[in-house]
Design a protein around this motif. Structure first.
Motif, short mmCIF file in Angstrom:
data_model
loop_
_atom_site.label_atom_id
_atom_site.label_comp_id
_atom_site.label_asym_id
_atom_site.label_seq_id
_atom_site.Cartn_x
_atom_site.Cartn_y
_atom_site.Cartn_z
N ASP A 15 0.86 -1.19 0.00
CA ASP A 15 0.00 0.00 0.00
C ASP A 15 0.90 1.24 0.00
O ASP A 15 1.37 1.68 1.05
CB ASP A 15 -0.90 -0.01 1.24
N VAL A 16 1.12 1.78 -1.18
CA VAL A 16 2.07 2.89 -1.32
C VAL A 16 1.49 4.01 -2.18
O VAL A 16 0.45 3.84 -2.82
CB VAL A 16 3.39 2.40 -1.98
N GLU A 17 2.16 5.14 -2.15
CA GLU A 17 1.90 6.24 -3.08
C GLU A 17 3.24 6.62 -3.71
O GLU A 17 4.29 6.48 -3.08
CB GLU A 17 1.27 7.43 -2.36
N THR B 51 -1.71 8.65 6.68
CA THR B 51 -2.77 7.72 6.29
C THR B 51 -2.31 6.27 6.30
O THR B 51 -3.05 5.38 5.87
CB THR B 51 -3.30 8.07 4.89
N GLY B 52 -1.10 6.02 6.76
CA GLY B 52 -0.62 4.66 6.87
C GLY B 52 0.02 4.10 5.62
O GLY B 52 0.28 2.89 5.53
N LYS B 53 0.27 4.95 4.62
CA LYS B 53 0.89 4.49 3.39
C LYS B 53 2.36 4.88 3.36
O LYS B 53 2.78 5.84 4.00
CB LYS B 53 0.18 5.08 2.17
N ILE B 54 3.13 4.12 2.60
CA ILE B 54 4.55 4.42 2.44
C ILE B 54 4.73 5.13 1.09
O ILE B 54 4.37 4.58 0.05
CB ILE B 54 5.41 3.15 2.47
N PRO B 55 5.30 6.34 1.09
CA PRO B 55 5.58 7.02 -0.18
C PRO B 55 6.85 6.45 -0.82
O PRO B 55 7.81 6.13 -0.13
CB PRO B 55 5.76 8.47 0.22
#
Length: 306
Positions: free
Chosen positions: A32-34, A95-99
């Protein structure tokens, strides 16, 4: 990896055409990443083919940031990149995501990872016109002398062969004067891991040349033609990008198209050599992989992301 109290960032670095975007998308398929762009050309709208921008499907599949955010006649700077990227990193972590930072603009990448202190200096159109006149009438040596008189230390940080970077450095130096704190490293404020993607130089040149050919087949010339028809001057910083300058020369001045394509390939080779100065094989912060080792790189990323 254990949870950290600091924001976290995974970076994918390496030379142009090596496959950084594809690796990022494969990592995104598992985690779950951006994605945060670190490319000084992909920020521009309407410039898609020649900047190797992620495809519409890729952009819709994973949240992307700092891609398609300004028009070709807008200004963009290292300071602006740092401000925007830091905001994205913090928001993603919240938001709990890893960039995942993805791009080949070495100065952008290292300035973020090393937390450079970069002064925000707005463009000075009058000064720029003056410096461009000096460049055209007297040559780049006069600009180098001017920067040396304003801030000798800046000569060590700027690409002296790039007139636009040189003009920008003079602009900053004239605004602030010699600054012992300019670009100094501040304490890190986030945790990061860096994946480097690289390959043997001759094979990379061939790969980059093939990509230029594919860009031409995909409508690179038509893209430049549309930009010119939209009123974007070939003298804009955005239009000085690799391939855009050469193809505009063909369209406006009748330069041979085969020669324009070949010059685009040669400029790409030079850019690859410059990138190697930013992304060094002996940098202990970077874990290097070959394009044939993508599965290993993906496993490495998944383990770090947790």
């Amino acid at each position: 990896m254990e949870n950290s109290s600091h924001p976290r960032l995974l970076a994918i670095v390496g030379p142009t055409a090596v496959g950084k975007t594809d690796l990022a998308m494969r990592i995104a398929a598992r985690s779950d990443v951006e994605i945060v762009g670190a490319d000084s050309r992909q920020v521009y709208r309407h410039m898609d083919v020649g900047t190797a921008k992620p495809s519409p499907d890729q952009l819709s599949a994973v949240p992307h940031h700092l891609v398609d955010i300004i028009d070709p006649d807008d200004d963009f700077s290292l300071g602006m990149f740092l401000d925007l990227s830091k905001e994205v990193i913090l928001n993603a972590n919240t938001t709990g995501k890893i960039p995942i930072l993805v791009g080949g603009t070495g100065q952008y990448v290292m300035a973020l990872l090393e937390n450079w202190n970069v002064p925000l200096v707005p463009p000075d159109p009058v000064l720029r016109r003056e410096l461009e006149y000096i460049l055209e009438s007297q040559g780049i040596d006069d600009l180098l002398s001017r920067l040396r008189s304003l801030d000798p230390g800046a000569l060590e940080r700027v690409d002296a062969a790039n007139p636009r970077r040189l003009i920008r450095a003079i602009e900053v130096a004239q605004s602030h004067g010699p600054d012992p704190n300019a670009l100094r490293r501040l304490d890190p404020w986030f945790e990061f891991s860096v994946i480097g993607l690289g390959m043997e130089r001759a094979a990379l040149y061939e790969r980059a040349d093939d990509r230029v050919d594919r860009m031409m087949d995909a409508g690179f010339l038509d893209e430049v033609r549309r930009l010119l028809a939209m009123g974007y001057s070939p003298d804009l910083p955005s239009m000085s990008g690799i391939g855009y300058h050469e193809l505009a020369d063909h369209l406006m001045n009748g330069a041979d198209i085969s020669d324009a394509v070949q010059r685009t390939k040669f400029r790409t080779h030079r850019y690859i050599r410059r990138q190697a100065n930013w992304f060094r094989r002996d940098d202990p912060r970077i874990r290097w992989f070959e394009p044939t080792q993508l599965d290993s790189a993906i496993e490495y990323a998944a383990k770090w992301i947790g």
